[in-house]
Design an enzyme around this catalytic site. Structure first.
Site, PDB file in Angstrom:
ATOM      1  N   ASP A 107       0.857  -1.196   0.000  1.00  0.00           N
ATOM      2  CA  ASP A 107       0.000   0.000   0.000  1.00  0.00           C
ATOM      3  C   ASP A 107       0.890   1.243   0.000  1.00  0.00           C
ATOM      4  O   ASP A 107       2.023   1.220  -0.527  1.00  0.00           O
ATOM      5  CB  ASP A 107      -0.986  -0.065   1.182  1.00  0.00           C
ATOM      6  CG  ASP A 107      -2.266   0.744   0.941  1.00  0.00           C
ATOM      7  OD1 ASP A 107      -2.230   1.978   1.078  1.00  0.00           O
ATOM      8  OD2 ASP A 107      -3.311   0.143   0.621  1.00  0.00           O
ATOM      9  N   ASP A 108       0.406   2.330   0.569  1.00  0.00           N
ATOM     10  CA  ASP A 108       1.125   3.605   0.524  1.00  0.00           C
ATOM     11  C   ASP A 108       2.493   3.489   1.230  1.00  0.00           C
ATOM     12  O   ASP A 108       2.733   2.560   1.998  1.00  0.00           O
ATOM     13  CB  ASP A 108       0.261   4.667   1.208  1.00  0.00           C
ATOM     14  CG  ASP A 108       0.538   6.081   0.697  1.00  0.00           C
ATOM     15  OD1 ASP A 108       1.555   6.281   0.005  1.00  0.00           O
ATOM     16  OD2 ASP A 108      -0.267   6.980   1.001  1.00  0.00           O
TER      17      ASP A 108
ATOM     18  N   LYS B  62      -3.581  -0.887  -7.059  1.00  0.00           N
ATOM     19  CA  LYS B  62      -4.587  -0.114  -6.320  1.00  0.00           C
ATOM     20  C   LYS B  62      -4.314   1.351  -6.591  1.00  0.00           C
ATOM     21  O   LYS B  62      -3.225   1.842  -6.304  1.00  0.00           O
ATOM     22  CB  LYS B  62      -4.471  -0.408  -4.821  1.00  0.00           C
ATOM     23  CG  LYS B  62      -5.306   0.532  -3.932  1.00  0.00           C
ATOM     24  CD  LYS B  62      -5.182   0.171  -2.438  1.00  0.00           C
ATOM     25  CE  LYS B  62      -5.926   1.160  -1.557  1.00  0.00           C
ATOM     26  NZ  LYS B  62      -5.818   0.819  -0.106  1.00  0.00           N
TER      27      LYS B  62
ATOM     28  N   ASP C  21      -5.386   4.988  -5.640  1.00  0.00           N
ATOM     29  CA  ASP C  21      -6.069   5.813  -4.645  1.00  0.00           C
ATOM     30  C   ASP C  21      -6.443   7.173  -5.265  1.00  0.00           C
ATOM     31  O   ASP C  21      -6.115   7.436  -6.434  1.00  0.00           O
ATOM     32  CB  ASP C  21      -5.117   5.975  -3.446  1.00  0.00           C
ATOM     33  CG  ASP C  21      -5.854   6.268  -2.150  1.00  0.00           C
ATOM     34  OD1 ASP C  21      -7.034   6.645  -2.197  1.00  0.00           O
ATOM     35  OD2 ASP C  21      -5.222   6.133  -1.082  1.00  0.00           O
TER      36      ASP C  21
ATOM     37  N   SER D 283     -10.276   3.632  -6.258  1.00  0.00           N
ATOM     38  CA  SER D 283     -10.918   4.312  -5.126  1.00  0.00           C
ATOM     39  C   SER D 283     -11.861   5.421  -5.614  1.00  0.00           C
ATOM     40  O   SER D 283     -12.332   6.241  -4.831  1.00  0.00           O
ATOM     41  CB  SER D 283      -9.855   4.879  -4.181  1.00  0.00           C
ATOM     42  OG  SER D 283      -8.986   3.862  -3.757  1.00  0.00           O
TER      43      SER D 283
ATOM     44  N   ARG E  88     -13.633   0.886  -4.191  1.00  0.00           N
ATOM     45  CA  ARG E  88     -14.032   1.252  -2.835  1.00  0.00           C
ATOM     46  C   ARG E  88     -15.197   2.236  -2.915  1.00  0.00           C
ATOM     47  O   ARG E  88     -15.159   3.181  -3.684  1.00  0.00           O
ATOM     48  CB  ARG E  88     -12.854   1.909  -2.126  1.00  0.00           C
ATOM     49  CG  ARG E  88     -11.688   0.935  -1.813  1.00  0.00           C
ATOM     50  CD  ARG E  88     -11.958   0.153  -0.549  1.00  0.00           C
ATOM     51  NE  ARG E  88     -12.338   1.081   0.495  1.00  0.00           N
ATOM     52  CZ  ARG E  88     -11.464   1.854   1.158  1.00  0.00           C
ATOM     53  NH1 ARG E  88     -10.183   1.771   0.926  1.00  0.00           N
ATOM     54  NH2 ARG E  88     -11.890   2.696   2.078  1.00  0.00           N
TER      55      ARG E  88
ATOM     56  N   ASP F  69     -12.437   4.080   4.870  1.00  0.00           N
ATOM     57  CA  ASP F  69     -11.341   3.164   5.204  1.00  0.00           C
ATOM     58  C   ASP F  69     -11.728   2.364   6.447  1.00  0.00           C
ATOM     59  O   ASP F  69     -12.228   2.920   7.433  1.00  0.00           O
ATOM     60  CB  ASP F  69     -10.063   3.947   5.546  1.00  0.00           C
ATOM     61  CG  ASP F  69      -9.440   4.586   4.327  1.00  0.00           C
ATOM     62  OD1 ASP F  69      -9.959   4.419   3.212  1.00  0.00           O
ATOM     63  OD2 ASP F  69      -8.399   5.270   4.516  1.00  0.00           O
TER      64      ASP F  69
END
Ligand code: A2G
Length: 405
Positions: free
Chosen positions: A61-62, A137, A139, A171, A196, A200
């Site tokens: 992830d980030d 993914k 965002d 997202s 999404r 979160d």
């Protein structure tokens, strides 16, 4: 997205909820976002049987990026925490028979402030393909939600042009919803494999309940969007962390199966307790989650803290579905609640009846007709998860998703 991927909801491990943006490898080397963490999780995914249960993707992830792009404008990993580089990490994950996912952001920065893809869509798609990425993914921080209707499909177009199959996680709707824009789900499901649409997830039962309410209250909008290749994503499984009891963990797993949700564990696989492991690896519940029809379930009853959720699944006989039914108890009065209902009231009308199994306890209820009554005891903040298999199909082939009437 019709790219041949995610025909059933993707399963894997995603760093964010449990490990966040911990970049302090000096003081916390075991838990910082680093190649070492992902390699350990890949090892454990295989060694502890998660891969055998269906979990396949290891997803970063980030906070993996360096603060700036390289001299050619390409993304680069933080050199201290990912000294071998992403290609080597992806190769390692592949060597375990797993797939590798990564995170970026359709904006000027990621949510944690690292370089975003705006202005570099083609470059970054190519970089991911060269590194051997299997899942992206994307965002939505530091961008305008109004631009996403164009931007998300545009990045997807560049991913597609690379020729490398990559699951595309968006997202897009959640940021639009936050800014009062009604998401165009037709466009979203055409461009993304999953997306999404809500907050979160955090490490608490309260957070899980807010997701349950969102998915129930908005089911008329979101349920029709789900299907093979395109899924609603209620965010990670937090089972095995700090915030959920054993019963609550069973409830999360059950609801994510009812919704045909991606099963992305965010947990420390080095320290997870065995009872939580067993929930995550529950074969019968995973089989419901992965049912090939890919129909997302609905809330069919809600009263005084008791909810009933139903998902149509295979096998199907003459238009009669089998069903998974979740009885969820959100009461807090500290004692199991008895729930009793005639099968027909649950929509279970197949004249041949149903073979009924409990997916957590193996209790066998035998064959029940539409007029029979089912009675279950549901623990506070817990769930009873039953599978109603159309009876004539059961006699031929129990649990085989391919069995058709
Ligand atoms: O950034 C956002 O909050 C993400 N949320 C979350 O999942 C995580 O990736 C975080 C990292 O900074 C959405 O994608 C909706």
């Amino acid at each position: 997205l019709d790219n041949g991927l995610a025909r059933t909801p993707p399963m894997g491990w995603l760093a964010w909820e449990r490990f966040r943006c911990n970049t302090d490898c000096v003081n916390d080397p075991e838990n910082c976002i680093s190649e070492r963490l992902f390699m350990q999780m890949a090892d454990l995914l295989v060694k502890d049987g998660y891969k055998a249960a269906g979990y396949e993707y290891i997803i970063v992830d980030d906070c993996w990026l360096a603060k700036t792009r390289d001299s050619k404008g390409r993304l680069q990993a933080d050199p201290e925490r990912f000294p071998s580089g992403i290609k080597v990490l992806a190769d390692y994950v592949h060597s375990k028979g797993l797939k590798f996912g990564i995170y970026e952001d359709y904006g000027n920065y990621t949510c944690a402030g690292y370089p975003g893809i705006l202005g570099y869509l083609e470059t970054d798609a190519n970089t991911f393909a060269e590194w051997g990425v299997d899942y992206v993914k994307l965002d939505g921080c530091y961008s305008h939600p109004i631009d996403m209707d164009q931007g998300y499909p545009e990045f997807g177009y560049h991913l597609n042009l690379t020729g490398r199959p990559m699951i595309y996680s968006c997202s897009w709707p959640v940021y639009q919803i936050y800014s009062g824009i009604e998401p165009n789900y037709t466009a979203i499901k055409g461009a993304c494999n999953l997306w999404r649409n809500f907050d979160d997830i955090q490490d608490s039962w309260q957070s899980i309940q807010s997701v349950i309410d969102y998915y129930g209250d908005n089911q008329d909008i979101i349920v029709p969007q789900a299907g093979p290749g395109h899924w609603n994503d209620p965010d990670m499984l937090i089972i095995g962390n700090f915030g959920l009891s054993y019963e609550q963990s069973k409830s999360q797993m059950a609801m994510w199966a009812i919704w045909a949700s991606p099963l992305l564990m965010s947990v420390d696989l080095r320290t997870i307790r065995n009872d939580y492991k067993a929930i995550l690896k529950n074969k019968k519940i995973i089989a419901v989650n992965q049912d090939i029809l890919g129909i997302q379930g609905r809330r069919i009853y809600k009263d005084r803290g008791i909810e009933i959720w139903a998902r149509p699944i295979t096998p199907v006989i003459r238009n009669d579905f089998s069903y998974c039914i979740a009885f969820l108890n959100r009461r807090t009065d500290g004692t199991p609640s008895e729930v009793s209902v005639i099968n027909r009231e649950l929509g279970l009308t197949h004249a041949g009846g149903y073979r009924v199994d409990d997916l957590y306890t193996d209790k066998d209820y035998g064959i029940l007709s539409p007029e029979d009554k089912i009675t279950v005891d549901v623990n506070p903040s817990g769930v009873v998860m039953l599978r109603f298999t159309v009876a004539s199909a059961f006699q031929k082939a129990p649990y085989l998703p391919s069995a058709q009437g």
